[in-house]
Design an enzyme around this catalytic site. Structure first.
Site: not given
Ligand code: SAM
Length: 280
Positions: A34, A139
């Site tokens: 990354r 997000d």
């Molecule tokens: C694995 S995805 C899950 C997506 C969806 N909720 C699902 O269950 O399929 C995790 C998401 O959390 C977001 N994320 C991570 N840290 C975060 C934060 N501090 N605040 C808001 N979103 C966050 C990431 O950008 C990512 O898009």
């Protein structure tokens, strides 16, 4: 201390301070990949240490955050949550005519909030009444939010992503271009679905959230807490919980749990919780 260890510890510390995300020990290859991508995307001329200096000084922070989030998602992930929403929560709102406010707190590329929107339209049809609903989807990653707002996805007929009660052609238009894999096509979310969801950038690690207390009827917080330490998961959950109405529903991901809130909720299904009282 090896150079790599020093570099990776720096990345972890910057990432934690910007997002609250805690990267576990065995993430060396992921971090290296990354960082390379970040350097390429930002076209940064200096070396990686200098790039990290720049991030710490407030330059390229968005690109840094976007590089280190994990965005895996799909339509109707853990579909029993959508079935519960359709059969238990939504009919009440169809009947009363009251507005239902739903919040998707880590929406990634949009599949989750659009699944919520499709579920609402299906429930309205089943009940024979309109449902007045708003869906807020947030997000921290600005790239995924842009992707979500655009609403174009790959679709393969053989995929089992959609439950039997959803006909994708009802909610998506077929795009003419073919994608690389021959059985896949591109589909675009129809405007009626798109206009039901508002996408915004929001950091769950922020001290407080810009919503009224006891505001939402439904909160989805799924597959995001796993990226935080136990202590931080608890802090996030308490903040989210304060914005959920009493009687409202909290849906958590399969490996997430309500921690300190356990005495303030009724567990009514697989990671489905109804708020019974405020946590003060
Ligand atoms: C694995 S995805 C899950 C997506 C969806 N909720 C699902 O269950 O399929 C995790 C998401 O959390 C977001 N994320 C991570 N840290 C975060 C934060 N501090 N605040 C808001 N979103 C966050 C990431 O950008 C990512 O898009």
């Amino acid at each position: 201390m090896s150079d790599n260890k020093h570099l990776h510890d720096r990345v972890k510390s910057i990432l934690y301070s910007l997002t609250g995300i805690t990267l576990s020990e065995n993430k060396d290859i992921m971090i290296a990949n990354r960082l390379h991508k970040l350097k390429r995307d930002t076209k940064y001329a200096g070396d990686i240490e200098e790039l990290l200096d720049a991030v710490e000084e407030g330059e390229h922070t968005i690109e840094f955050i976007n590089s280190f989030t994990t965005n895996k998602t799909h339509f109707f992930r853990e579909d029993f949550h959508f079935t519960d929403l359709k059969n238990r929560v939504l009919p009440e709102f169809a009947k009363s005519g009251n507005q239902i406010k739903l919040y998707c707190s880590a929406s990634s590329t949009g599949e989750e909030p659009y699944s919520m929107a499709m579920t609402i339209l299906e429930a309205a049809e089943e009940c024979g009444r309109n449902i007045n609903a708003t869906i807020l989807a947030t997000d921290i990653d600005t790239n995924v939010l842009q992707y979500a707002a655009n609403g174009v996805y790959r679709y393969s007929k053989s995929s089992k992503e959609f439950p039997s009660w959803i006909k994708p052609q009802k909610y998506f238009k077929k795009r003419v271009q073919k994608t690389l894999a021959s059985e896949e096509i591109l589909i675009k979310v129809k405007p009626e679905l798109q206009k039901m969801v508002t996408f915004k950038v929001m950091n769950l690690n922020d001290k407080s959230y810009p919503y009224n207390k006891n505001y939402f009827d439904v909160i989805f917080c799924r597959n995001v807490l796993i990226y935080f330490s136990n202590e931080d998961q608890n802090k996030i959950l308490k903040k989210l919980f304060s914005h959920l109405k009493i009687g409202g529903t909290l849906y958590l991901g399969h490996s997430e749990n309500p921690q300190d809130l356990i005495s303030y909720v009724d567990r009514i299904g697989q990671n489905i919780f109804i708020k019974t009282k405020d946590f003060y």
